[in-house]
Scaffold this motif. Sequence first.
Motif, PDB file in Angstrom:
ATOM      1  N   PRO A 213       0.827  -1.211   0.000  1.00 29.97           N
ATOM      2  CA  PRO A 213       0.000   0.000   0.000  1.00 29.97           C
ATOM      3  C   PRO A 213       0.860   1.260   0.000  1.00 29.97           C
ATOM      4  N   TYR A 214       0.343   2.314  -0.617  1.00 31.55           N
ATOM      5  CA  TYR A 214       0.989   3.624  -0.503  1.00 31.55           C
ATOM      6  C   TYR A 214      -0.074   4.702  -0.687  1.00 31.55           C
ATOM      7  N   PRO A 215      -0.001   5.776   0.105  1.00 32.89           N
ATOM      8  CA  PRO A 215      -0.971   6.861  -0.009  1.00 32.89           C
ATOM      9  C   PRO A 215      -0.461   7.963  -0.928  1.00 32.89           C
ATOM     10  N   THR A 216      -1.380   8.692  -1.544  1.00 27.65           N
ATOM     11  CA  THR A 216      -1.043   9.905  -2.267  1.00 27.65           C
ATOM     12  C   THR A 216      -1.977  11.013  -1.806  1.00 27.65           C
ATOM     13  N   ASP A 217      -1.502  12.227  -1.888  1.00 32.51           N
ATOM     14  CA  ASP A 217      -2.259  13.407  -1.472  1.00 32.51           C
ATOM     15  C   ASP A 217      -2.045  14.454  -2.549  1.00 32.51           C
ATOM     16  N   LYS A 232      -1.559  18.453  -8.771  1.00 28.05           N
ATOM     17  CA  LYS A 232      -0.203  18.320  -8.246  1.00 28.05           C
ATOM     18  C   LYS A 232      -0.276  17.463  -7.002  1.00 28.05           C
ATOM     19  N   ARG A 233       0.568  16.472  -6.937  1.00 30.35           N
ATOM     20  CA  ARG A 233       0.602  15.608  -5.769  1.00 30.35           C
ATOM     21  C   ARG A 233       1.533  16.200  -4.726  1.00 30.35           C
ATOM     22  N   LEU A 234       0.939  16.540  -3.586  1.00 30.74           N
ATOM     23  CA  LEU A 234       1.725  17.033  -2.462  1.00 30.74           C
ATOM     24  C   LEU A 234       2.477  15.880  -1.808  1.00 30.74           C
ATOM     25  N   ARG A 235       1.905  14.696  -1.914  1.00 29.95           N
ATOM     26  CA  ARG A 235       2.567  13.478  -1.450  1.00 29.95           C
ATOM     27  C   ARG A 235       2.557  12.506  -2.620  1.00 29.95           C
ATOM     28  N   PRO A 236       3.612  12.514  -3.423  1.00 32.48           N
ATOM     29  CA  PRO A 236       3.624  11.658  -4.614  1.00 32.48           C
ATOM     30  C   PRO A 236       4.021  10.231  -4.289  1.00 32.48           C
ATOM     31  N   HIS A 237       4.104   9.412  -5.329  1.00 30.98           N
ATOM     32  CA  HIS A 237       4.602   8.046  -5.178  1.00 30.98           C
ATOM     33  C   HIS A 237       5.981   8.099  -4.524  1.00 30.98           C
ATOM     34  N   PRO A 238       6.326   7.127  -3.686  1.00 33.47           N
ATOM     35  CA  PRO A 238       7.600   7.169  -2.955  1.00 33.47           C
ATOM     36  C   PRO A 238       8.845   7.310  -3.826  1.00 33.47           C
ATOM     37  N   LEU A 239       8.782   6.937  -5.100  1.00 33.05           N
ATOM     38  CA  LEU A 239       9.954   7.047  -5.961  1.00 33.05           C
ATOM     39  C   LEU A 239      10.126   8.440  -6.572  1.00 33.05           C
ATOM     40  N   LEU A 240       9.174   9.332  -6.323  1.00 37.46           N
ATOM     41  CA  LEU A 240       9.170  10.632  -6.987  1.00 37.46           C
ATOM     42  C   LEU A 240       9.441  11.763  -6.004  1.00 37.46           C
ATOM     43  N   PRO A 253     -17.044  14.972 -33.081  1.00 34.27           N
ATOM     44  CA  PRO A 253     -18.339  14.436 -33.503  1.00 34.27           C
ATOM     45  C   PRO A 253     -18.508  12.937 -33.286  1.00 34.27           C
ATOM     46  N   ALA A 254     -17.415  12.175 -33.219  1.00 42.09           N
ATOM     47  CA  ALA A 254     -17.523  10.718 -33.103  1.00 42.09           C
ATOM     48  C   ALA A 254     -17.379  10.209 -31.671  1.00 42.09           C
ATOM     49  N   GLY A 255     -17.053  11.082 -30.730  1.00 38.42           N
ATOM     50  CA  GLY A 255     -16.856  10.629 -29.353  1.00 38.42           C
ATOM     51  C   GLY A 255     -15.918  11.548 -28.606  1.00 38.42           C
ATOM     52  N   VAL A 256     -15.108  10.979 -27.718  1.00 39.29           N
ATOM     53  CA  VAL A 256     -14.154  11.785 -26.949  1.00 39.29           C
ATOM     54  C   VAL A 256     -12.827  11.050 -26.845  1.00 39.29           C
ATOM     55  N   THR A 257     -11.765  11.821 -26.750  1.00 41.69           N
ATOM     56  CA  THR A 257     -10.447  11.300 -26.419  1.00 41.69           C
ATOM     57  C   THR A 257     -10.113  11.784 -25.020  1.00 41.69           C
ATOM     58  N   VAL A 258      -9.787  10.856 -24.147  1.00 42.45           N
ATOM     59  CA  VAL A 258      -9.458  11.192 -22.764  1.00 42.45           C
ATOM     60  C   VAL A 258      -7.958  11.002 -22.594  1.00 42.45           C
ATOM     61  N   VAL A 259      -7.301  12.060 -22.110  1.00 42.73           N
ATOM     62  CA  VAL A 259      -5.839  12.060 -22.016  1.00 42.73           C
ATOM     63  C   VAL A 259      -5.428  12.338 -20.583  1.00 42.73           C
ATOM     64  N   CYS A 260      -4.432  11.594 -20.120  1.00 39.81           N
ATOM     65  CA  CYS A 260      -3.797  11.890 -18.836  1.00 39.81           C
ATOM     66  C   CYS A 260      -2.325  12.174 -19.094  1.00 39.81           C
ATOM     67  N   ARG A 261      -1.884  13.386 -18.733  1.00 44.89           N
ATOM     68  CA  ARG A 261      -0.476  13.749 -18.883  1.00 44.89           C
ATOM     69  C   ARG A 261       0.196  13.739 -17.522  1.00 44.89           C
ATOM     70  N   HIS A 262       1.390  13.202 -17.471  1.00 42.90           N
ATOM     71  CA  HIS A 262       2.174  13.173 -16.242  1.00 42.90           C
ATOM     72  C   HIS A 262       3.487  13.923 -16.458  1.00 42.90           C
ATOM     73  N   ASP A 263       3.846  14.757 -15.506  1.00 41.74           N
ATOM     74  CA  ASP A 263       5.164  15.397 -15.452  1.00 41.74           C
ATOM     75  C   ASP A 263       5.744  15.056 -14.082  1.00 41.74           C
ATOM     76  N   VAL A 264       6.887  14.393 -14.073  1.00 47.39           N
ATOM     77  CA  VAL A 264       7.436  13.951 -12.794  1.00 47.39           C
ATOM     78  C   VAL A 264       8.916  14.274 -12.695  1.00 47.39           C
ATOM     79  N   LEU A 265       9.348  14.437 -11.449  1.00 48.62           N
ATOM     80  CA  LEU A 265      10.756  14.590 -11.114  1.00 48.62           C
ATOM     81  C   LEU A 265      11.126  13.419 -10.221  1.00 48.62           C
ATOM     82  N   LEU A 266      12.048  12.582 -10.713  1.00 43.78           N
ATOM     83  CA  LEU A 266      12.427  11.394  -9.971  1.00 43.78           C
ATOM     84  C   LEU A 266      13.249  11.755  -8.733  1.00 43.78           C
TER      85      LEU A 266
END
Length: 315
Positions: A213-217, A232-240, A253-266
């Motif tokens: 388990p891991y929490p995010t905020d 913006k994750r104030l508490r990101p994944h532990p590796l980030l 007209p034919a539907g929708v495109t759903v996009v998720c963009r991620h920008d991370v600093l390791l």
Amino acid sequence: MERVHRLSYAVDAAAPAGTLYTLVADTTPWPLFLADTVHTERLDFDGLTERYLHWAGAEGEPRASLWRRNLDAGRRRVDFREERPEAPVTASSGSWRVERLAPGWSRLLLEQDLTVAEVPGAQRVLDAAAARGRAAADGLRAVAERWRGLDGRLVSFEESVRIQGPAEPVQTFLYEAGSWPGRVAHVTGAEVAEHRPGVQRVRLANRDADGSPYPTDEVRVCFPAAGRIVFKRLRPHPLLAAHSGEWSVEPDPAGVTVVCRHDVLLDGRKTERVADADPARARRYVRELLGRESRAVLDAAQEYAGEPVRALRSV
């Protein structure tokens, strides 16, 4: 009655002046570099002058401000002015300047002039502005001093899904993150607070790929009319070290495109444990991890959007 107050702050950085100026001039990655910045969005830019929106605030309560800046790369100077300051501030302007001190050393100077109405609480406003300025300068200095490995620790990518249906149910699913447990594979719990319309604080209980388990905020700013949610994750994944991004629903007209963009600093120290100090392997690992999670949300959104259709067909 109003008074003009000048705030100034300077920090020295073990980094080249050009590197430090670049971090000041480009606000796009500030959510990854500055703790209080949730989102920046450039509205206009001609190479010398820009206007941008800046969502920032302490304790997960961001507010929007609109800024105009003039960039002078030759002098390593950025002049700025807030277009619609919030009372009791009636005017806010200033400059960032970068001076070369020696090879590999530079100085960042921030000066800001605030015109403030003399009302109760005015000093708290000035103190908060001074604290924000110091935090921004210190944050940019800290990033500049790690510039040699910075490119290898930055990762940006997108995941998307195509849905043959209307945008509204998809937007509803993404907005109502409290409904994700039981629908999204890795989310086991959710707590959502919305103290101001469109600004959410979302705490999720998640399960990693190995079952741990891991929490995010995170803080989310929602733009329903545009079909967008920035986060913006104030508490990101532990590796980030930092994580921001955006959900967007793009109808056609034919539907929708759903996009998720991620920008991370390791977080370089932690990714070494899973990637044997190999930056490329660390980027692939995080890309696969976050990609798997965002695909799980996208798949759940697709299923949610199809539920009314399936219910109608079953009648």
